[in-house]
Design an enzyme around this catalytic site. Structure first.
Site, PDB file in Angstrom:
ATOM      1  N   GLU A 188      74.164  87.821 -44.325  1.00 38.65           N
ATOM      2  CA  GLU A 188      74.439  89.002 -43.504  1.00 38.65           C
ATOM      3  C   GLU A 188      73.789  88.897 -42.126  1.00 38.65           C
ATOM      4  O   GLU A 188      74.060  89.696 -41.250  1.00 38.65           O
ATOM      5  CB  GLU A 188      73.949  90.263 -44.223  1.00 38.65           C
ATOM      6  CG  GLU A 188      74.787  90.605 -45.452  1.00 38.65           C
ATOM      7  CD  GLU A 188      74.398  91.949 -46.039  1.00 38.65           C
ATOM      8  OE1 GLU A 188      74.593  92.976 -45.374  1.00 38.65           O
ATOM      9  OE2 GLU A 188      73.894  91.945 -47.178  1.00 38.65           O
TER      10      GLU A 188
ATOM     11  N   THR B  48      38.274  87.707 -62.330  1.00 41.62           N
ATOM     12  CA  THR B  48      38.013  88.387 -63.602  1.00 41.62           C
ATOM     13  C   THR B  48      37.403  87.440 -64.626  1.00 41.62           C
ATOM     14  O   THR B  48      36.623  87.851 -65.484  1.00 41.62           O
ATOM     15  CB  THR B  48      39.341  88.987 -64.136  1.00 41.62           C
ATOM     16  OG1 THR B  48      39.769  89.964 -63.198  1.00 41.62           O
ATOM     17  CG2 THR B  48      39.180  89.629 -65.493  1.00 41.62           C
TER      18      THR B  48
ATOM     19  N   LYS C 199      52.316  85.936 -60.210  1.00 38.33           N
ATOM     20  CA  LYS C 199      51.752  86.966 -61.100  1.00 38.33           C
ATOM     21  C   LYS C 199      52.772  88.095 -61.158  1.00 38.33           C
ATOM     22  O   LYS C 199      53.128  88.672 -60.127  1.00 38.33           O
ATOM     23  CB  LYS C 199      50.409  87.464 -60.552  1.00 38.33           C
ATOM     24  CG  LYS C 199      49.734  88.468 -61.477  1.00 38.33           C
ATOM     25  CD  LYS C 199      48.329  88.847 -61.002  1.00 38.33           C
ATOM     26  CE  LYS C 199      47.678  89.785 -62.011  1.00 38.33           C
ATOM     27  NZ  LYS C 199      46.300  90.154 -61.645  1.00 38.33           N
TER      28      LYS C 199
ATOM     29  N   THR D 125      43.091  86.170 -60.526  1.00 38.71           N
ATOM     30  CA  THR D 125      44.541  86.002 -60.685  1.00 38.71           C
ATOM     31  C   THR D 125      45.346  86.668 -59.565  1.00 38.71           C
ATOM     32  O   THR D 125      46.502  86.320 -59.354  1.00 38.71           O
ATOM     33  CB  THR D 125      45.009  86.565 -62.040  1.00 38.71           C
ATOM     34  OG1 THR D 125      44.675  87.956 -62.094  1.00 38.71           O
ATOM     35  CG2 THR D 125      44.376  85.826 -63.191  1.00 38.71           C
ATOM     36  N   ASP D 126      44.733  87.640 -58.848  1.00 33.88           N
ATOM     37  CA  ASP D 126      45.520  88.411 -57.866  1.00 33.88           C
ATOM     38  C   ASP D 126      46.139  87.534 -56.781  1.00 33.88           C
ATOM     39  O   ASP D 126      47.280  87.749 -56.370  1.00 33.88           O
ATOM     40  CB  ASP D 126      44.644  89.482 -57.194  1.00 33.88           C
ATOM     41  CG  ASP D 126      44.274  90.616 -58.137  1.00 33.88           C
ATOM     42  OD1 ASP D 126      44.745  90.613 -59.289  1.00 33.88           O
ATOM     43  OD2 ASP D 126      43.523  91.516 -57.713  1.00 33.88           O
TER      44      ASP D 126
ATOM     45  N   TYR E 125      35.648  96.887 -64.899  1.00 34.70           N
ATOM     46  CA  TYR E 125      34.739  95.745 -64.758  1.00 34.70           C
ATOM     47  C   TYR E 125      34.561  95.391 -63.298  1.00 34.70           C
ATOM     48  O   TYR E 125      35.293  95.870 -62.431  1.00 34.70           O
ATOM     49  CB  TYR E 125      35.284  94.526 -65.522  1.00 34.70           C
ATOM     50  CG  TYR E 125      36.563  93.972 -64.939  1.00 34.70           C
ATOM     51  CD1 TYR E 125      37.796  94.538 -65.241  1.00 34.70           C
ATOM     52  CD2 TYR E 125      36.539  92.886 -64.062  1.00 34.70           C
ATOM     53  CE1 TYR E 125      38.967  94.039 -64.693  1.00 34.70           C
ATOM     54  CE2 TYR E 125      37.703  92.379 -63.514  1.00 34.70           C
ATOM     55  CZ  TYR E 125      38.915  92.962 -63.839  1.00 34.70           C
ATOM     56  OH  TYR E 125      40.073  92.471 -63.289  1.00 34.70           O
TER      57      TYR E 125
ATOM     58  N   SER F 226      39.508  87.833 -56.176  1.00 31.62           N
ATOM     59  CA  SER F 226      40.403  87.040 -55.315  1.00 31.62           C
ATOM     60  C   SER F 226      41.163  87.877 -54.297  1.00 31.62           C
ATOM     61  O   SER F 226      41.776  87.332 -53.382  1.00 31.62           O
ATOM     62  CB  SER F 226      41.361  86.188 -56.147  1.00 31.62           C
ATOM     63  OG  SER F 226      42.383  86.958 -56.697  1.00 31.62           O
TER      64      SER F 226
HETATM   65  N1  ASP Z   1      41.147  91.344 -59.084  1.00 27.17           N
HETATM   66  C1  ASP Z   1      40.858  90.209 -59.920  1.00 27.17           C
HETATM   67  C2  ASP Z   1      40.854  88.981 -59.035  1.00 27.17           C
HETATM   68  O1  ASP Z   1      41.874  88.544 -58.602  1.00 27.17           O
HETATM   69  C3  ASP Z   1      41.873  90.100 -60.985  1.00 27.17           C
HETATM   70  C4  ASP Z   1      41.786  88.871 -61.873  1.00 27.17           C
HETATM   71  O2  ASP Z   1      41.071  87.931 -61.641  1.00 27.17           O
HETATM   72  O3  ASP Z   1      42.533  88.851 -62.881  1.00 27.17           O
HETATM   73  O4  ASP Z   1      39.803  88.471 -58.760  1.00 27.17           O
END
Ligand code: ASP
Length: 353
Positions: free
Chosen positions: A310, A37, A189, A116-117, A50, A83
């Protein structure tokens, strides 16, 4: 002779002023861009839709020109993808390039811009295979570059500040987002859309940034980087490990399919403290009998998956993931399988890393 010495001194002085003006005495930080992103472009400044992984590394650098006051910057585009498309092949390319760059005496640290993913997965993989104690910092953004108050430029600026700082040496691979410094071993995340999405749920942040300076408040004491036994220098393909996600009523179909498809290892994301139901306990025991190591992890987000609560792990020859989430357990098991299939040895690794 005296004249010569004076002349030499003057030359050195002029040289050092010139170097200063050109920034050559500054730390040298590489920015390896991979997409996400932070490199995303939206339809407008206010719409949430986006496309990730479009903008180039040069544009990312231009978006935060203040980084040039902190360091000499060099940018490289490794890939430009969202990502969710990051693959093990990409991890190997990134890891090898990071190791190559950090072996150069004139490189101070590395920033990797990343979606971020799956950022915590790339960070954890690098934490286990980077062969240097120099800083490696991942940064991303929750808002695309075209949105009002995009968070990417500040995150990149702060990531460079951490990568350029001598305080960051030996801290392992880090994530810098939203003024926080997170360790790769614990970062997660936690929210789908919020800016403050990254947390270290088990052990807390490594530190934070104030006035562009990293302030560290704790260390990650698990093994990483130069203390890690894992090396991918000569590796082209990683062992195949599947994650099976447990839920009430799950049948053994998914574990059985993984076995039939020839995976090298299975991580079972069990309920509670990593518990499989009876059908899957039997299926996993069967997998072990077929020579496929099994790690019990948990879909429960926080806390350790512990041995022998367990489930009698010694009886079934399972290993338990401790503080590793299923996705990080998968990475550690992939690397572990390059060395051993012994469940006790794998268990040792899950305790140590
Ligand atoms: N889907 C995006 C990615 O991981 C989300 C992000 O970058 O925040 O590339």
């Amino acid at each position: 002779m005296i004249m010569n010495k004076r002349f030499l001194f003057s030359c050195l002085l002029i040289g050092s002023i010139a170097a200063n003006l050109c920034g050559q005495d500054k730390p040298r930080v590489y920015i390896l861009a991979t997409g996400g992103t932070i490199a995303g472009i939206g339809a407008s400044e206010t719409s949430s839709g986006y496309i990730a992984g479009v903008v180039s590394v040069d544009k990312i650098i231009q978006s935060a020109p203040e980084i040039l006051q902190l360091a000499q910057i060099k940018g490289e585009q490794v890939v430009n993808i969202p990502s969710q498309d990051m693959s093990e092949a990409d991890w190997l390319i990134i890891a090898k390039r990071v190791n190559q760059l950090l072996s150069q005496a004139d490189v101070t640290g590395i920033v990797i811009t990343h979606g971020t993913d799956t950022m915590e997965e790339t960070a954890f993989f690098l934490n286990l295979v980077v062969k240097s104690d120099k800083p490696v910092v991942l940064a991303g953004a929750m808002r695309p570059s075209t949105e009002i108050s995009a968070d990417g430029p500040m995150n990149v600026y702060e990531a460079v500040a951490v990568a350029a700082s001598p305080l960051s040496i030996g801290k392992g691979v880090m994530i810098v987002m939203d003024d926080k410094i997170l360790s790769a071993d614990d970062a997660m995340k936690t929210m789908t859309t919020a800016l403050e999405t990254f947390k270290c749920p088990n052990f807390g942040f490594l530190g934070y940034l104030w006035d562009s300076k990293p302030i560290f408040t704790r260390n990650s004491l698990v093994k990483h980087t130069i203390h890690s036994e894992f090396d991918v220098a000569d590796v082209d393909i990683l062992p195949k490990v599947a994650i099976v996600y447990g839920y009430a009523g799950i049948d053994s179909l998914f574990v059985a399919t993984a076995v039939r498809k020839g995976v090298n290892g299975i991580v079972y994301a069990g309920v509670g403290n990593g518990n499989p139901n009876t059908a899957n306990l039997n299926a996993l025991a069967d997998a072990v009998k077929h020579g496929i190591p099994v790690v019990r992890s948990a879909r429960t987000p926080f806390g350790p998956t512990t041995q022998h609560d367990e489930v009698d792990d010694d009886k079934y020859r399972f290993s338990a993931s401790w503080f590793k989430t299923p996705e990080k357990s998968r990475i550690l098991l992939m690397l572990a399988l390059m060395k051993t299939k012994d469940y006790k040895e794998i268990q040792r690794m899950f305790v140590e890393y």
